[in-house]
Motif scaffolding. Structure first.
Motif, short mmCIF file in Angstrom:
data_model
loop_
_atom_site.label_atom_id
_atom_site.label_comp_id
_atom_site.label_asym_id
_atom_site.label_seq_id
_atom_site.Cartn_x
_atom_site.Cartn_y
_atom_site.Cartn_z
N GLN A 1 1.06 11.96 -10.11
CA GLN A 1 0.18 13.11 -10.04
C GLN A 1 0.92 14.42 -9.90
N PRO B 1 3.97 8.04 3.75
CA PRO B 1 3.19 6.89 3.30
C PRO B 1 2.68 6.06 4.48
N THR B 2 1.58 5.41 4.28
CA THR B 2 0.92 4.63 5.32
C THR B 2 1.86 3.61 5.96
N TRP C 1 4.23 14.80 3.70
CA TRP C 1 3.36 13.64 3.89
C TRP C 1 4.22 12.41 4.15
N GLN D 1 0.81 -1.22 0.00
CA GLN D 1 0.00 0.00 0.00
C GLN D 1 0.85 1.27 0.00
N PRO D 2 1.83 1.42 0.90
CA PRO D 2 2.62 2.66 0.87
C PRO D 2 3.39 2.84 -0.43
N SER E 1 2.40 1.87 -3.40
CA SER E 1 1.40 2.34 -4.36
C SER E 1 1.08 3.81 -4.14
N GLU E 2 1.00 4.22 -2.89
CA GLU E 2 0.75 5.63 -2.58
C GLU E 2 1.87 6.52 -3.11
N VAL E 3 3.11 6.07 -2.93
CA VAL E 3 4.25 6.85 -3.39
C VAL E 3 4.22 7.01 -4.90
N THR F 1 1.71 6.69 -7.03
CA THR F 1 0.58 7.51 -7.44
C THR F 1 0.86 8.99 -7.21
N HIS F 2 1.46 9.29 -6.06
CA HIS F 2 1.81 10.68 -5.74
C HIS F 2 2.78 11.24 -6.76
#
Length: 424
Positions: free
Chosen positions: A200, A387-388, A385, A189-190, A192-194, A196-197
């Motif tokens: 974007q 990541p989770t 920020w 998950q983290p 993927s968050e990185v 995606t960030h």
């Protein structure tokens, strides 16, 4: 620190070439790095710390990196690795120092381990090879010990070593690193968050073509640097060589993350300093021609290496106006600035304080430099920020002093998304 150039500029030796050392195939469990090295004798201008500093020599007559040598002493000499707790060992490989002069390969050598009361030869060795310009590997019957000693018997001259590696597994039988994209479940998950960030935030993420990845592939698996010495201090030849060795050691930490992973093709990525830029030539206290010297070429109020030789200025990979040709080009700059706090990094290289760098020449992890090198590969900053589930990692400035598991998988994620550029 972020410093934008083109798109993610602040996101902050060739494989197969003759003479470049290759480590034991498939080995990833080198235990020598955590040991303390001592010796029977060390020439005053050499260093026994060389034997386990993790730097692959270029040849047996490596004149750039530190070496362990015993000139003028001859006879039986030894280098000893000592651990604070017992290690299980089954193999080792050594790289001999031979300058074709006073220091030559040994007539013979052997490995000994500490039994708790005495040294004993390891058993089960079929032969002890003695070759120049390569590692000499041996497997032996498993031992548990706090000390491993390389005993050398001199032949045509004194003896020495450039590197010693010790392994818990037999050479050639180690299970290779994971071959595909399979991060630990808690990192999915983290990561993927990185990514995606990043997609974007940076519009030209995939179109940018001057990441460290691009530079490595453009040269077939190596990196050239030029040092921008933005300081009034003088530099000796010995300091010059240690500055390069430290740069090599830190860059290798990132490359080692990729070895054996998901089609990454390089076992080593040699780093070479090909030039120095300075305001006054007298600051550089050497007369040899091992590097190009750029004098009083000022850009950004600091000495600049020649633009015709810099990849940042010639991203086609051609250097028609570089004196000496493409072999004298530099991919990145190591910009060392007096009084500079923090750091900056990107496709152009890394900038950190000169005093900080020089005071950390023998450090295992030069953490500000490692952070800025991460930016050169495209890795982002995390000022606003997290990541989770993540707390502390090298790319979150100030939260870690070495590359962590999360940093490693972020780097591998970049390769996963970019590797089709080169047909992988």
């Amino acid at each position: 620190m972020r410093k934008v150039a083109v798109v993610i500029a602040a996101l902050a030796v060739v494989l197969g070439t003759a003479g470049v050392a290759q480590a034991a195939p498939g080995q990833s469990d080198n235990l020598a790095r955590s040991a303390t090295a001592t010796a029977s004798y060390t020439s005053s201008w050499e260093s026994v710390a060389a034997v386990n500093d993790g730097i692959d020599p270029s040849t047996s007559n490596d004149t750039v990196n530190r070496r362990w040598g015993t000139w003028p002493n001859t006879g039986e000499q030894w280098a000893l690795l000592t651990w604070s707790s017992a290690q299980t060992l089954k193999s080792a490989d050594v790289y001999f120092f031979d300058d074709n002069g006073g220091v030559r390969v040994p007539a013979s050598w052997r490995l000994q381990y500490w039994t708790g009361s005495a040294y004993a030869d390891v058993s089960g060795v079929s032969s002890y090879p003695v070759a120049v310009n390569q590692y000499n590997a041996v497997n032996f019957n498993q031992v548990s010990t706090t000390r491993l000693r390389v005993v050398l018997q001199s032949g045509a001259g004194s003896v020495g070593l450039l590197e010693v590696r010790a392994y818990a597994s037999a050479i050639g039988t180690t299970t290779p690193p994971p071959s595909g994209w399979n991060p630990p479940s808690n990192l999915v998950q983290p990561l993927s968050e990185v990514w995606t960030h990043q997609e974007q935030t940076y519009n030209n993420l995939y179109g940018f073509r001057n990441y460290a990845w691009d530079q490595i592939f453009a040269t077939g698996g190596s990196i050239n640097y030029c040092v921008r010495w933005d300081s009034s201090a003088s530099v000796t030849a010995a300091q010059r060589d240690k500055i390069q060795a430290t740069l090599q050691r830190q860059f290798k930490k990132w490359v080692d993350v990729m070895v054996g992973h998901n089609g990454w093709p390089y076992a080593t990525v040699p780093v070479k300093v090909v030039g120095w830029a300075v305001r006054d030539r007298a600051q550089l206290q050497w007369t040899d021609t091992s590097v190009d010297i750029y004098v009083n070429n000022i850009r950004e109020n600091a000495p600049q290496c020649g633009e015709p030789c810099g990849r940042f200025f010639n991203q086609s990979g051609n250097y028609p106006n570089c004196p000496g040709g493409a072999s004298h080009h530099y991919d990145m700059s190591l910009w060392l600035t007096s009084g500079f706090g923090g750091g900056a990094g990107g496709d152009w290289g890394q900038r950190i304080g000169s005093e900080y760098y020089v005071s950390n020449l023998d450090a295992d992890n030069v953490h500000i430099l490692l952070h800025e090198m991460g930016h050169s590969f495209g890795l982002d900053d995390f000022y606003d920020w997290t990541p989770t589930g993540q707390c502390c990692f090298i790319m979150k400035a100030g939260s870690a002093t070495q590359i962590t598991e999360f940093d490693k998988w972020m780097l591998r994620d970049w390769w996963r998304h970019l590797k089709n550029r080169w047909g992988y």
